[in-house]
Design a protein around this motif. Structure first.
Motif, PDB file in Angstrom:
ATOM      1  N   THR A  21     -32.379 -79.297  68.310  1.00 16.80           N
ATOM      2  CA  THR A  21     -31.902 -80.027  69.041  1.00 16.80           C
ATOM      3  C   THR A  21     -32.888 -81.301  70.045  1.00 16.80           C
ATOM      4  OG1 THR A  21     -30.186 -79.552  70.273  1.00 16.80           O
ATOM      5  CG2 THR A  21     -29.736 -80.171  68.458  1.00 16.80           C
ATOM      6  N   GLY A  22     -33.522 -80.223  71.463  1.00 17.76           N
ATOM      7  CA  GLY A  22     -34.272 -80.542  72.060  1.00 17.76           C
ATOM      8  C   GLY A  22     -33.505 -80.881  73.292  1.00 17.76           C
ATOM      9  N   GLU A  23     -31.993 -80.786  72.928  1.00 18.41           N
ATOM     10  CA  GLU A  23     -31.222 -81.405  73.959  1.00 18.41           C
ATOM     11  C   GLU A  23     -29.907 -80.472  73.541  1.00 18.41           C
ATOM     12  OE1 GLU A  23     -30.273 -85.891  74.896  1.00 18.41           O
ATOM     13  OE2 GLU A  23     -31.678 -85.597  72.624  1.00 18.41           O
ATOM     14  N   LYS A  48     -30.707 -85.507  69.741  1.00 23.24           N
ATOM     15  CA  LYS A  48     -31.691 -85.908  69.863  1.00 23.24           C
ATOM     16  C   LYS A  48     -31.111 -87.631  70.345  1.00 23.24           C
ATOM     17  CE  LYS A  48     -35.378 -85.002  66.942  1.00 23.24           C
ATOM     18  NZ  LYS A  48     -35.953 -85.233  65.489  1.00 23.24           N
ATOM     19  N   ASN A  49     -30.560 -87.232  71.663  1.00 24.15           N
ATOM     20  CA  ASN A  49     -29.814 -88.594  71.958  1.00 24.15           C
ATOM     21  C   ASN A  49     -28.502 -89.206  71.722  1.00 24.15           C
ATOM     22  OD1 ASN A  49     -30.063 -89.963  74.437  1.00 24.15           O
ATOM     23  ND2 ASN A  49     -30.522 -91.962  73.628  1.00 24.15           N
ATOM     24  N   SER A  50     -27.813 -87.809  71.116  1.00 25.64           N
ATOM     25  CA  SER A  50     -26.856 -88.286  70.185  1.00 25.64           C
ATOM     26  C   SER A  50     -26.771 -89.171  69.760  1.00 25.64           C
ATOM     27  CB  SER A  50     -24.926 -89.422  71.648  1.00 25.64           C
ATOM     28  OG  SER A  50     -25.042 -87.882  72.538  1.00 25.64           O
ATOM     29  N   SER A  51     -27.418 -88.888  68.768  1.00 22.38           N
ATOM     30  CA  SER A  51     -27.579 -89.105  67.250  1.00 22.38           C
ATOM     31  C   SER A  51     -27.333 -88.030  66.380  1.00 22.38           C
ATOM     32  CB  SER A  51     -29.007 -89.615  66.956  1.00 22.38           C
ATOM     33  OG  SER A  51     -29.453 -90.276  68.361  1.00 22.38           O
ATOM     34  N   LEU A  52     -26.723 -89.292  65.265  1.00 20.99           N
ATOM     35  CA  LEU A  52     -26.011 -88.114  64.442  1.00 20.99           C
ATOM     36  C   LEU A  52     -27.299 -88.354  63.183  1.00 20.99           C
ATOM     37  CD1 LEU A  52     -22.453 -89.305  62.561  1.00 20.99           C
ATOM     38  CD2 LEU A  52     -22.859 -87.463  63.468  1.00 20.99           C
ATOM     39  N   ILE A  53     -27.517 -87.044  62.426  1.00 24.95           N
ATOM     40  CA  ILE A  53     -28.401 -86.917  61.818  1.00 24.95           C
ATOM     41  C   ILE A  53     -27.501 -86.159  60.744  1.00 24.95           C
ATOM     42  CG2 ILE A  53     -30.990 -85.761  61.485  1.00 24.95           C
ATOM     43  CD1 ILE A  53     -30.439 -85.202  64.500  1.00 24.95           C
ATOM     44  N   ALA A  54     -28.570 -86.944  59.419  1.00 23.64           N
ATOM     45  CA  ALA A  54     -28.516 -86.392  57.601  1.00 23.64           C
ATOM     46  C   ALA A  54     -30.478 -85.114  58.065  1.00 23.64           C
ATOM     47  CB  ALA A  54     -28.520 -86.554  56.236  1.00 23.64           C
ATOM     48  N   LEU A  55     -29.076 -84.067  57.381  1.00 25.71           N
ATOM     49  CA  LEU A  55     -30.530 -82.857  57.205  1.00 25.71           C
ATOM     50  C   LEU A  55     -30.933 -82.227  55.403  1.00 25.71           C
ATOM     51  CD1 LEU A  55     -30.023 -80.852  59.981  1.00 25.71           C
ATOM     52  CD2 LEU A  55     -31.628 -82.874  60.187  1.00 25.71           C
ATOM     53  N   ASN A  56     -31.195 -82.414  54.603  1.00 28.61           N
ATOM     54  CA  ASN A  56     -31.631 -81.247  53.953  1.00 28.61           C
ATOM     55  C   ASN A  56     -31.018 -80.351  54.252  1.00 28.61           C
ATOM     56  OD1 ASN A  56     -32.518 -79.725  51.560  1.00 28.61           O
ATOM     57  ND2 ASN A  56     -34.039 -81.500  50.784  1.00 28.61           N
ATOM     58  N   ALA A  57     -29.882 -80.097  53.402  1.00 26.14           N
ATOM     59  CA  ALA A  57     -29.347 -78.119  53.909  1.00 26.14           C
ATOM     60  C   ALA A  57     -30.040 -76.700  53.754  1.00 26.14           C
ATOM     61  CB  ALA A  57     -27.986 -78.479  52.910  1.00 26.14           C
ATOM     62  N   ARG A  58     -30.702 -77.017  52.469  1.00 27.70           N
ATOM     63  CA  ARG A  58     -31.956 -76.171  52.176  1.00 27.70           C
ATOM     64  C   ARG A  58     -32.830 -76.199  52.525  1.00 27.70           C
ATOM     65  NH1 ARG A  58     -36.298 -75.120  49.072  1.00 27.70           N
ATOM     66  NH2 ARG A  58     -36.982 -77.366  48.692  1.00 27.70           N
ATOM     67  N   LYS A 105     -23.988 -92.293  72.038  1.00 23.70           N
ATOM     68  CA  LYS A 105     -23.767 -91.815  73.039  1.00 23.70           C
ATOM     69  C   LYS A 105     -22.071 -92.643  72.925  1.00 23.70           C
ATOM     70  CE  LYS A 105     -25.022 -91.223  77.353  1.00 23.70           C
ATOM     71  NZ  LYS A 105     -25.732 -91.851  78.757  1.00 23.70           N
ATOM     72  N   GLY A 106     -21.020 -91.271  73.482  1.00 22.25           N
ATOM     73  CA  GLY A 106     -19.803 -90.877  73.564  1.00 22.25           C
ATOM     74  C   GLY A 106     -18.930 -90.647  71.737  1.00 22.25           C
ATOM     75  N   ILE A 107     -19.217 -90.304  70.878  1.00 24.45           N
ATOM     76  CA  ILE A 107     -19.040 -89.894  70.319  1.00 24.45           C
ATOM     77  C   ILE A 107     -18.262 -88.914  70.304  1.00 24.45           C
ATOM     78  CG2 ILE A 107     -20.963 -88.375  69.710  1.00 24.45           C
ATOM     79  CD1 ILE A 107     -20.712 -89.503  66.194  1.00 24.45           C
ATOM     80  N   THR A 108     -17.222 -88.513  69.455  1.00 22.87           N
ATOM     81  CA  THR A 108     -17.044 -87.088  69.330  1.00 22.87           C
ATOM     82  C   THR A 108     -17.182 -85.901  69.296  1.00 22.87           C
ATOM     83  OG1 THR A 108     -14.425 -88.316  69.006  1.00 22.87           O
ATOM     84  CG2 THR A 108     -14.619 -85.727  69.277  1.00 22.87           C
ATOM     85  N   ARG A 109     -17.768 -85.335  70.429  1.00 22.84           N
ATOM     86  CA  ARG A 109     -19.166 -84.620  70.294  1.00 22.84           C
ATOM     87  C   ARG A 109     -18.206 -83.259  69.543  1.00 22.84           C
ATOM     88  NH1 ARG A 109     -22.203 -82.716  75.810  1.00 22.84           N
ATOM     89  NH2 ARG A 109     -22.810 -85.136  75.748  1.00 22.84           N
ATOM     90  N   ARG A 110     -17.244 -82.861  69.176  1.00 23.57           N
ATOM     91  CA  ARG A 110     -17.044 -81.149  68.519  1.00 23.57           C
ATOM     92  C   ARG A 110     -16.755 -81.620  66.760  1.00 23.57           C
ATOM     93  NH1 ARG A 110     -15.444 -78.346  71.996  1.00 23.57           N
ATOM     94  NH2 ARG A 110     -15.027 -79.088  74.348  1.00 23.57           N
TER      95      ARG A 110
END
Length: 745
Positions: free
Chosen positions: A70-72, A91-101, A113-118
């Motif tokens: 994440t770098g952060e 990455k600066n409070s970004s939602l990220i979709a990843l290939n799960a494999r 920024k300000g998204i629920t963090r959990r």
């Protein structure tokens, strides 16, 4: 006697409703335990996963399959996985979709920024054409298309719902309401709690359900009853107009087959002095069962009457099947901060194990009336309830030990001793003791519940609240000094000039209050989140550092927007309109309401995380068929307190940690010191143990893809001391999401 104090009564309509729900089953036939699309794995929050690949015999072969850096520091976020896509925060409070494999990025929605963090919620329509992520952002509710990563602009009004509305208070006065947790999905509803703050005049913690497609508010359950509602007479007249809290800030569980939502509710405000809320205070500190479709109360049990100790119900209710007296009972169990386990029939609310009301001391505070009895479970408790000369920490230097020997002469310590302004009390456990969020899991069909717990005392002494002033009062100055000396000085230095942490001199001149509050509350880098610092203390501290604590509940948080590298598809979420009606928080009682002339407060008294002898942190297996503790294992490493002996556990070793229970007989657990364990469910034997390169403060998750089973851990924090710091060793992995799997054969 039991009926009198449990206050669990049924109308004929309610009984018929319960019988109907007991016979209902969902039309969906999917196995809820072989996916991880919810924060706790499934709507039941059991953290139980069914797969056959990772077993007791081969768990020792687990290795890192891939890492997404994440770098952060996004250290609280718990990944979810839908189909072949993992959703993470970075990455600066970004939602990220990843290939799960592979961990390859699919899309990035930047600058949330300000998204629920959990965590967040994943929902899909029955035809799977509509897939969306539902989350809260700066006191708004929003939705993102899970396939494209773009905001869904026909959700709510212009893409968002104002969560400050519909609470029975002036929305402009509500500074804090967004939940720290994602809520829970049931059918097309998001059932959502809140984080109200813990000061006088906090907003109420009513439970609300929103339509995940339209954003419409479908129902509300008043946790502080209003006139004509059940429980209204357990409060003073008009208390609902000024009392706050009584909120589900933690994990709500849902029996999806029966359509029952189980709410673990917290303390009413103010937490430690309740002269303005005399009575038993339903539904504070209660396990409440609701019809998930309508919000109608089905039954409840109050674990503490008129709470004066901040003993919120903070962990997920566990939905389990137990075998008792030759009967199979679908039950719900709840573990508490103060070390008790209560178990009830899931449908009727009848206790599976006896509960006795026992007398406890009265309060000596003016206007206060502590409830004369409290419910005590017949199940074995799992924390100690007193600090005395015999159980003081043996690792204390002699100077500290002797100071505490003298201190105990004038302090009092026992369960349910009301706080006082005449002497100090030592509450064992304290505000961070026992179980907390993420600290319970279960093997649902076997009647076994797993608990992470820590022995952590709080020291309390009430002080009179000075009338609010524009500038810092002497009371505020003392509050800030106490807060700084107990939680900040070790890292930021005697004169706030920095040390292990950065300088704080004049930080209020160049940092907005909302950013300051977010860092203090949620943590950043090596700094843990101080979730129990109240709003008044935060504002006083910010003023002390040169700032003006003006908060914007609809903070966009992207005024310094940066676009990270990668496949960015959008930024900032749904554009929120400026809040033209922002006002000041509620500070006085509404006109015409009766109230005490004086208020009292205390800090959380968290200066001594290892006040008593070890073990301090443990994982426990409860056999709820037999009503016994099956095994207990100390966890975590902390050289300062345990002198390098890992068998002693670690102070705060299980706070903000998590569990995964598997159908193959394993219990995975994270703990302090970047520890990751695999225990044998039956015996507690440690079958595998590793030390990660960074600390984990989120819930681990598990998934399968193309027949391969994966365990993912958010190892994103730097909570290390001395020789246990793994992050700077040669070959150390970067902070990020670490995915484990068995090696390819």
């Amino acid at each position: 006697m039991y009926a009198r104090y449990s206050e669990t009564y049924f109308s004929l309509f309610t009984i018929f409703t319960l019988l109907f729900l007991a016979g209902c089953t969902s039309e969906k036939t999917e196995n809820p335990h072989n996916t991880w699309t919810h924060y706790g794995g499934s709507p039941g929050q059991s953290r139980y996963f069914e797969a056959s690949q990772i077993t007791k015999e081969n768990v020792g072969e687990l290795e890192v399959a891939w890492v997404y850096p994440t770098g952060e520091d996004f250290n609280f976020f718990s990944p979810i996985v839908a189909d072949s896509t993992m959703y993470v925060l970075g990455k600066n409070s970004s939602l990220i979709a990843l290939n799960a494999r592979t961990g390859e990025e699919i899309w990035i929605h930047a600058n949330l920024k300000g998204i629920t963090r959990r965590g967040i919620n994943y929902w899909e329509s029955e035809d799977k054409k509509d897939k969306r992520l539902i989350f809260t952002l700066n006191s708004s509710l929003q939705a993102i298309d899970a396939t494209t990563g773009k905001s869904i602009m026909d959700f709510g009004t212009d893409g968002y719902v104002d969560l400050r509305a519909d609470l029975g208070r002036d929305p402009s006065t509500i500074v804090r309401i967004q939940s720290m947790m994602p809520g829970v999905l049931y059918e097309d509803l998001l059932i959502l709690g809140s984080s109200t703050g813990e000061t006088y005049f906090s907003p109420p913690g009513h439970i609300r359900a929103y339509n995940v497609v339209t954003g419409a508010l479908e129902w509300t359950f008043h946790t502080i009853p209003q006139p004509g509602e059940f429980g209204y007479d357990t409060w003073p007249k008009d208390a609902y107009k000024y009392v706050g809290g009584t909120n589900a800030w933690s994990e709500i569980s849902v029996d999806a087959e029966r359509g029952i939502a189980f709410l673990p509710l917290g303390s009413p405000t103010y937490d430690y002095y309740g002269a303005d809320r005399l009575g038993s205070n339903l539904f504070a500190n209660s396990l409440v069962a609701l019809d998930a479709r309508t919000g109608e109360r089905l039954w409840h049990f109050q674990t503490i009457h008129h709470d004066l100790w901040d003993y919120d119900l903070a962990s997920a209710p566990q939905l389990i099947t137990v075998q008792r007296d030759g009967k199979s009972i679908d039950a719900v169990s709840i573990a508490t901060k103060h070390g008790f386990v209560f178990v009830f029939d899931r449908v009727t609310g009848e206790p599976v194990f006896p509960i006795e009301e026992k007398p406890f001391p009265p309060s000596n505070m003016p206007g206060e009336q502590a409830w004369p009895t409290q419910p005590i479970s017949s199940l074995p408790d799992f924390t100690r309830h007193e600090v005395n000369l015999e159980n003081l920490n043996p690792y204390f230097p002699d100077s500290i030990k002797q100071a505490w020997v003298k201190r105990l002469d004038s302090t009092k310590s026992q369960l349910y001793l009301p706080p006082s302004d005449q002497y100090e009390i030592v509450a064992m456990p304290g505000a961070l003791g026992g179980v907390n969020f993420g600290n319970t899991a279960s093997n649902p069909s076997k009647g076994i519940m797993y608990i992470m717990t820590q022995e952590y005392a709080s020291t309390y002494r009430l002080n009179k609240v000075e009338p609010p002033k524009e500038d810092l009062s002497q009371n505020d100055v003392e509050r800030v000094k106490n807060l700084y000396s107990s939680t900040c000085i070790a890292c930021h230095g005697q004169n706030m000039e920095g040390g292990a942490g950065p300088s704080l001199l004049n930080i209020g001149h160049h940092m907005p209050y909302d950013d300051f509050k977010e860092i203090v509350t949620n943590g950043r880098g090596q700094m843990p989140g101080l979730v129990h610092v109240d709003e008044e203390s935060l504002k006083a501290l910010f003023k002390f550092l040169g700032g003006e604590p003006v908060s914007n509940p609809f903070r966009r948080g992207n005024t310094e927007e940066t676009i990270p590298e990668g496949p960015v598809v959008a930024s900032g979420g749904a554009p929120i309109k400026p809040d033209a009606q922002r006002g000041a928080p509620m500070r006085t009682y509404p006109e015409g309401t009766e109230h005490p002339d004086v208020q009292y407060t205390t800090d959380y008294g968290l200066d001594w995380p290892a006040l008593i002898d070890p073990p301090w942190s443990s994982v426990i297996a409860y056999d709820l068929n037999e009503g016994t503790i099956k095994w207990r294992r100390p966890v975590g490493i902390d050289s300062l307190y345990a002198k390098g002996d890992p068998s002693k556990g670690a102070p705060q070793g299980t706070q903000r940690k998590g569990l995964v229970v598997t159908s193959t007989g394993l219990v995975f657990a994270t703990a302090k010191g970047a520890k990751l364990y695999a225990f044998d469910q039956e015996t507690g034997e440690t079958l595998w143990e590793t030390t990660m390169n960074h600390e984990s403060n989120a819930q681990p998750s598990m998934y399968t893809l193309n027949g391969k089973q994966y365990l993912v851990v958010n190892a994103n924090s730097n909570f290390f001391r001395g020789t246990y710091d793994q992050s700077k060793k040669p070959g150390a992995l970067p902070r990020g999401y670490v995915v484990y799997a068995l090696p390819e054969k």
